[in-house]
Design an enzyme around this catalytic site. Sequence first.
Site, PDB file in Angstrom:
ATOM      1  N   GLY A  12      -3.526   6.168  -7.621  1.00 12.82           N
ATOM      2  CA  GLY A  12      -2.602   6.822  -6.686  1.00 12.82           C
ATOM      3  C   GLY A  12      -3.220   7.925  -5.850  1.00 12.82           C
ATOM      4  O   GLY A  12      -2.493   8.782  -5.346  1.00 12.82           O
ATOM      5  N   SER A  13      -4.550   7.885  -5.637  1.00  7.91           N
ATOM      6  CA  SER A  13      -5.127   8.960  -4.812  1.00  7.91           C
ATOM      7  C   SER A  13      -4.715   8.807  -3.343  1.00  7.91           C
ATOM      8  O   SER A  13      -4.533   9.805  -2.642  1.00  7.91           O
ATOM      9  CB  SER A  13      -6.651   9.011  -4.961  1.00  7.91           C
ATOM     10  OG  SER A  13      -7.252   7.898  -4.356  1.00  7.91           O
ATOM     11  N   ASN A  14      -4.551   7.579  -2.882  1.00 11.58           N
ATOM     12  CA  ASN A  14      -4.058   7.403  -1.502  1.00 11.58           C
ATOM     13  C   ASN A  14      -2.617   7.869  -1.377  1.00 11.58           C
ATOM     14  O   ASN A  14      -2.248   8.507  -0.385  1.00 11.58           O
ATOM     15  CB  ASN A  14      -4.178   5.940  -1.068  1.00 11.58           C
ATOM     16  CG  ASN A  14      -5.551   5.637  -0.508  1.00 11.58           C
ATOM     17  OD1 ASN A  14      -5.917   6.176   0.530  1.00 11.58           O
ATOM     18  ND2 ASN A  14      -6.312   4.819  -1.206  1.00 11.58           N
ATOM     19  N   ASN A 109      -0.425  -1.229   4.663  1.00  8.56           N
ATOM     20  CA  ASN A 109      -1.307  -1.372   3.501  1.00  8.56           C
ATOM     21  C   ASN A 109      -2.656  -0.759   3.847  1.00  8.56           C
ATOM     22  O   ASN A 109      -3.069  -0.766   5.001  1.00  8.56           O
ATOM     23  CB  ASN A 109      -1.494  -2.858   3.161  1.00  8.56           C
ATOM     24  CG  ASN A 109      -2.390  -3.047   1.945  1.00  8.56           C
ATOM     25  OD1 ASN A 109      -2.257  -2.325   0.952  1.00  8.56           O
ATOM     26  ND2 ASN A 109      -3.318  -3.990   2.006  1.00  8.56           N
ATOM     27  N   HIS A 111      -6.768  -0.921   2.853  1.00  6.21           N
ATOM     28  CA  HIS A 111      -7.724  -1.844   2.232  1.00  6.21           C
ATOM     29  C   HIS A 111      -9.132  -1.279   2.406  1.00  6.21           C
ATOM     30  O   HIS A 111      -9.505  -0.879   3.514  1.00  6.21           O
ATOM     31  CB  HIS A 111      -7.599  -3.213   2.915  1.00  6.21           C
ATOM     32  CG  HIS A 111      -8.411  -4.271   2.256  1.00  6.21           C
ATOM     33  ND1 HIS A 111      -7.983  -4.944   1.125  1.00  6.21           N
ATOM     34  CD2 HIS A 111      -9.637  -4.761   2.538  1.00  6.21           C
ATOM     35  CE1 HIS A 111      -8.905  -5.814   0.758  1.00  6.21           C
ATOM     36  NE2 HIS A 111      -9.926  -5.726   1.599  1.00  6.21           N
ATOM     37  N   ASP A 152      -3.634  -9.193   3.097  1.00  9.87           N
ATOM     38  CA  ASP A 152      -4.585  -8.540   4.023  1.00  9.87           C
ATOM     39  C   ASP A 152      -4.681  -9.161   5.416  1.00  9.87           C
ATOM     40  O   ASP A 152      -5.747  -9.109   6.038  1.00  9.87           O
ATOM     41  CB  ASP A 152      -6.001  -8.524   3.410  1.00  9.87           C
ATOM     42  CG  ASP A 152      -6.015  -7.898   2.026  1.00  9.87           C
ATOM     43  OD1 ASP A 152      -5.277  -6.918   1.822  1.00  9.87           O
ATOM     44  OD2 ASP A 152      -6.751  -8.397   1.158  1.00  9.87           O
TER      45      ASP A 152
HETATM   46  C1  GAR Z   1      -8.082   2.014  -2.796  1.00  6.86           C
HETATM   47  O1  GAR Z   1      -9.459   1.963  -2.503  1.00  6.86           O
HETATM   48  C2  GAR Z   1      -7.332   0.967  -2.000  1.00  6.86           C
HETATM   49  O2  GAR Z   1      -7.801   0.804  -0.700  1.00  6.86           O
HETATM   50  C3  GAR Z   1      -7.613  -0.253  -2.831  1.00  6.86           C
HETATM   51  O3  GAR Z   1      -7.473   0.172  -4.156  1.00  6.86           O
HETATM   52  C4  GAR Z   1      -7.816   1.562  -4.232  1.00  6.86           C
HETATM   53  C5  GAR Z   1      -6.662   2.299  -4.847  1.00  6.86           C
HETATM   54  O4  GAR Z   1      -6.983   3.643  -5.089  1.00  6.86           O
HETATM   55  N1  GAR Z   1      -6.704  -1.308  -2.483  1.00  6.86           N
HETATM   56  C6  GAR Z   1      -7.049  -2.584  -2.503  1.00  6.86           C
HETATM   57  O5  GAR Z   1      -8.139  -2.982  -2.873  1.00  6.86           O
HETATM   58  C7  GAR Z   1      -5.933  -3.531  -2.052  1.00  6.86           C
HETATM   59  N2  GAR Z   1      -6.470  -4.812  -1.710  1.00  6.86           N
HETATM   60  P1  GAR Z   1      -5.832   4.723  -5.312  1.00  6.86           P
HETATM   61  O6  GAR Z   1      -4.856   4.149  -6.358  1.00  6.86           O
HETATM   62  O7  GAR Z   1      -6.559   5.910  -5.840  1.00  6.86           O
HETATM   63  O8  GAR Z   1      -5.166   4.959  -4.007  1.00  6.86           O
END
Ligand code: GAR
Length: 197
Positions: A12-14, A109, A111, A152
């Site tokens: 969940g950092s994003n 989304n 990616h 995607d």
């Molecule tokens: C992020 O790098 C996101 O872009 C990727 O998973 C990570 C989640 O990090 N998403 C994908 O690969 C989707 N196809 P987060 O939970 O710390 O945000």
Amino acid sequence: MKRLTVLVSGNGSNMQSVIDAADNGILKGLVEVVLVISNNPSSYALKRAENKNIKTVCMERKKFENEKSFNYSILKELQNVKTDIVCLAGYIRIVGQDITDAYRKRILNIHPALLPKFGGKGMYGRHIHEAVINLKEKKSGATVHFADENYDTGEIIIQQEVEILENDTPQDLADRILNVEHQIYPKAIKKVIENLK
Ligand code: GAR
């Protein structure tokens, strides 16, 4: 103020970068994060949201009879909080047509690659960065795009390149790209909201 829901599966950092931008950054006064939905009960994103007193809902796919009823329950949650925008942030499932029909061009989304390269089913997290390095790509990056009912494939909103350095491990690259993701996700949301007005 636009009402925003985040769908998560992991760290969940994003999601945090979106919450922080709404609290104190470029989304301040524009966005309120009203709900966080996780398909994974051990997602750290749920803790982060609770720390910010944001409503959370956890929905596990295995508790539903089929994909359609699972996605339909998510749709009901989105409608209950009257969300305007949905952000997928490390959410590892596709959302299904009922949701994409209801929120066309309102689901984003993020990616960690330069789509349309290195997208599609199975292309998530470290799998992407391993593939990028194995294929000796010169650059990678991050993409924010509209989500549709496939993996995607929706229209790109913002994309930023990241250089691949000699001796980069998949983790090095993931970390560098994640940094960029945290900057571009709030920017992409702002851009979408401005076009909704
Ligand atoms: C992020 O790098 C996101 O872009 C990727 O998973 C990570 C989640 O990090 N998403 C994908 O690969 C989707 N196809 P987060 O939970 O710390 O945000």
